[in-house]
Every structure is written in structure tokens, then in C-alpha cells.
Design an enzyme around this catalytic site. Sequence first.
Site: not given
Length: 681
Positions: A319-320, A386, A461-463
Site C-alpha cells: 500500500d501507499e 481497504w 492500526w495503532t498510530e
Amino acid sequence: MKILISAAIAALLTTTAFTSAAATVDVTPLPAHITDASGEMIITPATTLVIEAPKDDAERLRRYIDTEWRHFPASAAKNTSRIQLRTVGHIDGVDSPEGYRLSVTPDATIIEATSGAGLFYGLQTLIQLADGTDTITAVDITDSPRFGYRGMMLDISRHYRDKKFILKQIDALARLKINRLHLHLTDAAGWRIEIKRYPRLTEYAAWRPELTWKEWTDGGARYAEATDFNAHGGFLTQDDAREIVRYAADRYITVIPEIEMPSHSEELTATFPEISCTHNPKGEPDVCVGNEQTFEILQNILDEVMDIFPSEYIHIGGDEASKKAWKECDLCHQRMTQEGLKDVDQLQSYLIHRIEQYLNSKGRSLIGWDEIMEGGLAPNATVMSWRGTEGGIKAARSGHQAVMSPGGYCYLDSYQDAPATQPVAISGYLPLQRVYSYDPAPDSLGIDVTRWITGIQGNLWTEYVPTAQHAEYMLWPRMIAIAEIGWTPQALRSWESFRPRALKVADHMQSDGYTVFDLRGEAGNRRQSTRPAEHLAKGKKVTYNVPWWSNYNAAGEATLTDGLRGGWSYGDGRWQGFLHRGDQRVDVTIDLEKPTDITYVGADFMQITGPGVWFPAKVEISVSDDGKNFTTLTTIEHKQKDSTGLSFKEFSWSGTARARYVRYCATSTEGCQFTDEIIIR
Ligand code: ACM
Ligand code: ZN
């Protein structure tokens, strides 16, 4: 236990072996076919447990029952009640190897399945039916999952979570018949898996001077030595990872490792600057696809990863990718020329194809985020969708398997209630009911598409999730909804049936020591979004002097005067986006159709700077009789400031004026702007 069964349906049951009728039991995920029976079975100290299954499964199941449910005597006393688990060659009405039949009568409870996994799921249903008591109401259940892939993803890169935490979540997932745990092991914020050949990855790139992801990015995103006095982070040793794999397998869960490539790879390229295009020692997001050494290192890493994780699927991220440095890199250019690749999308696709070939040569399959389709999808790849559902649907249409995990329904890092009542989250608003409302494979797509949609996954996700407690809080109860979507036939699902069962599971989890969001205290969506707004501009035509941002169309040109106010999320289809890129701004003219006395013109804006959503820097509101010559009513200057969390602000004029046309103009020097309605009174 509660059985709800109508008289009409009961009559039907007498002529049908099993049915998908509205019979229901207090089991989550709700089983596919339930018929009631009469009486109940009482478990006594003499009740025996008989397991007839291949040795590995039998041992696993007996161990699980002993440690997670209750102890049964080993020797069979004659003429006592029994609980019997047995594998059989076939079960009527069940195609999936994960399906089972569970029959409870006063003398015996019998679970039949064609595999150990099926027995395990039948056992989970039985444990819920018993609900901590000795009494099991008689019932006959024939059950199998809607989807073969029912997953959860945990990001342990942004904030490291240890083996103990992961094993605890596996326990909860198993009870809900989830069968995949996807571990996001690598990303810029930290490399989290020991690779024996490359110890620097975990001596260095698994550590950082700052505790939280936000402090780390604000502080310049540098790594630390494991031995530094202020090093924060950690990693799974290979022994840890093998223990997790075994523990999960004992619960019929496959652990899928994710090794990100070609992007989200700063920790890899900071450790090996030679495999980025620039050799920047701070680390680049993308690896150099032109460099052969990139492939050598990635394949060596994958060799060790495949040795630890027997999963058929190996997740390679994808991704990205920024693809920026590739455009300036001689090696990348050389690769493109040699391989006849016409752009950087095809360069990414080259890497994905080559990695797929490598994985396939070892008997494994590649799965990646939907960007892996850009530049051409590798022939055997599975797509994890996603960015909405389009990627998954497109993959399915072309005969590729797809696992659905769209951000708007499955991203468990979004707020689960009114942001002011919640810990700071990345953005979004995803209450339990919205998760539950998702159907990954609606019939409207047609069977040619839905047959390729193999499952659903919830992603944490855990940012913005720095602690273990906080991570659990974000997962639960929303993963319960993912579990039921993955298992229960769509026709049997209803929020009214699900909510009380989810509450019960959540209560059990809480008493077992999990941190769970309090569903009973839910505040709900933004008040303004719950009822239509009545005002003078409602239904009036809006002319866009500059276009809105096509990524956030909302209701198109009706959005700003449709009376529908936005909720807590800019992605909810009511907030329209305006991207700051050169002259892009909010600049609209509303035609009130005739000269009108007005006392108020205003609009709400949203700010959440993490994903780049900002209040305007300047708002100008003006009026006109002819739509050409405008008189300014007010100019509002606003000092743009970074902030934490989500906030809303009204930019308005009050006074008296008479006009047919109202122009609302809002400019920004940062990110993008979102507004939901221009209100005129
Ligand atoms: C993703 O959220 N970047 C897969
Ligand atoms: Zn390069």
C-alpha cells in the site's frame, strides 16, 4: 439460553430437517440453522467426554476443553451422560470443512464435523449454550460459516504489542470463530520480528527514542539502539512468534505475517540504506526496485518468515508507495528499460509479480492491499480491499480472491463514539452498529463476483493507540460484529438480535479482564446529523465557482443545501471535501430565487489535522442581487493551528440584509477543508 421460535415456524420444522428460520439461540456469531428440541442435558461429575478425531485434533480439543471450559473424567462410566465430538465423512447441508452439527438431547451432546476446526466451532457453540452452567437446553444446530476468511489485523509496528497481549486476543478471537490473525509486523515506526540473518533490524530499527508514534513522528522519526537508555519499542523473537503460531493453531487460527514492501519501509531502508534509491541513512519510504540487492534482502527475510509462519498466505503490504524516488533513480530507470515497464506503477507491479513468483515457488500465496493492482495484478494474488470496496470488487471481477476490509466499516482505529467522549483517534466515526451494517458480498454484485469474495477482516492500526488497554478498547466489541458478519448468513443478521448478544459477549470479556468499550453508555452521532436542518437555502441551487474534491463528493451539488448535516466522520457521505491545491477552496454561490431578507449565513467546518483536515484560514460571505456584483457582509480571518483530536467550528455572519444570491468562500493554506451545509436564515 433463550429460544425464540414462532408457532408457524415450529410447524414448518416438523417437515424440514433443518431450517434457516427465525429460531435463535444466545450464541454469537449466530448459527445458520437452529431447531429446538425438547428437554435439557445436565452435566454431572459423571458426564464423560468422548473425542473421536485424528490424534492431533483430539489432543488439541481435549486440552482446550480441559483448560478453557471444564474438566471431564477420563474414564467412561457406564450409562452416564456424555459429550461426544467426532469427525465424520459428510454432514447433510454442510459444505464447509469448518461447519458442524450439534445435537443436544437429555442423554448426550454430539458434535459432528468433517474436520477438527468444525469440531472446535461446534464446541464454541456448546460452551456458549452452557454459559457457565451445568444445563444445556436441547437443540439441534447445523452450522457453517458464510466466509472462509474471518480475520483481524493488529498493527504492532506503530506501537509494539507483546506475545502476552497477542495470545490474549487469540483467546477472544477463537471464541468468536475468527480463523485468521494478520500481524502487521513491519512499518516505518518499528521492525517487530527477529530475522537471524539481519540482527540489525531488531538491534536498531525496532527501537526509537520516543514512546508514542505521535512524539516519534513529531520528533523527526529517528531510530535508536536497543541499548540506548531511552529506547522504546520491542520485537517478537522467533521463539515468541512460533509460540504465537502454535497457540493460534491450537485454536484453529492461522497467523498471517505481513512484511511491508515496497513502501512503509523506512525502518528497513534506515538499516540498509543501500536498498533505497537515495541511500538516505534516515530511511526512505520505498525500497529501490532497480537494485538486485533489494530482492536478495527481501527474499532472505521472507525465507525466515515462511519458516516461522506456516500460513499459506504471506502478506506483503503493497500500500501507499510514494514511487517518488523511483522517478529520479538510475537503477529504477534501468529496470524499467530492461523490463519494458512504462511507468512507476508498472515498476511496483514488477516487484509484486517477482515476489509472488518467489512465494509461489515455496508453496505460498501472496496477499496484499488493493494498491497491488496498480500496474497490473500478479496472476495468483489475493487482494485485501481497504480503500473502499472497489478494489476488492475489481479483483473479484477478474477472478482473483478478495478479502474485504474497507476503511469505512472495518478500520477499528476510528472513533467508536462521540469523539469528545473518546481517547484521541486517527479520525472517522465507526460505532458498532455501522460495523455491523456492512455486507462484504451483497447479492446485488452477482454470483460471478461474490464467489470470489472470500472474507472480511477488521483492522486495528495503532498510530493513535499507544497502550495495550487502549488497543483492546478499540477492538472490543467491534470485532464481535466482524465475527458475526464473517460467519452468519446475511439473511439471518439483524441489529436487534445482535446488540443484546454483543452486550453479553462484551460483559463476559470484561469479567475475563478485557478492556471493552461501554456500549450501554454510548453517546451516539453528532446531534446535528440526526435530524434535517430547515433553513432558507434548503433545496436551492448551488453553483460551484471552483469544484469540490472528487474524493469526497458527498451528495454532489446537492450536498450543501440538502438539509443533511454531517456526523463525526468526514467520510460519512455528508461532508464535502475541498482540497487545498493551488486555488482550490470552498467557493459557492447559492441562488435563493428571489430577493430575500436574511439574518444569518453560516457553515460548520471540521478539523482533524492528523489526516490533513483543517479549518479555513479565511472566510468571506457576500451577497448580490444579480449574481455578478457582490457586497461583502463579513470577512473572517482565522489563525490556523494544529490541534489534537476532532473539532468543529462555525464560520458565520449575523445581521440584516436583503439579497437573492449568497456567496460563501473559504480558503486554507493547509490540507483540505470539509463542510456539510451552508445555512441561511
Ligand atoms: C492501509 O491502511 N494503508 C492499508
Ligand atoms: Zn531505485
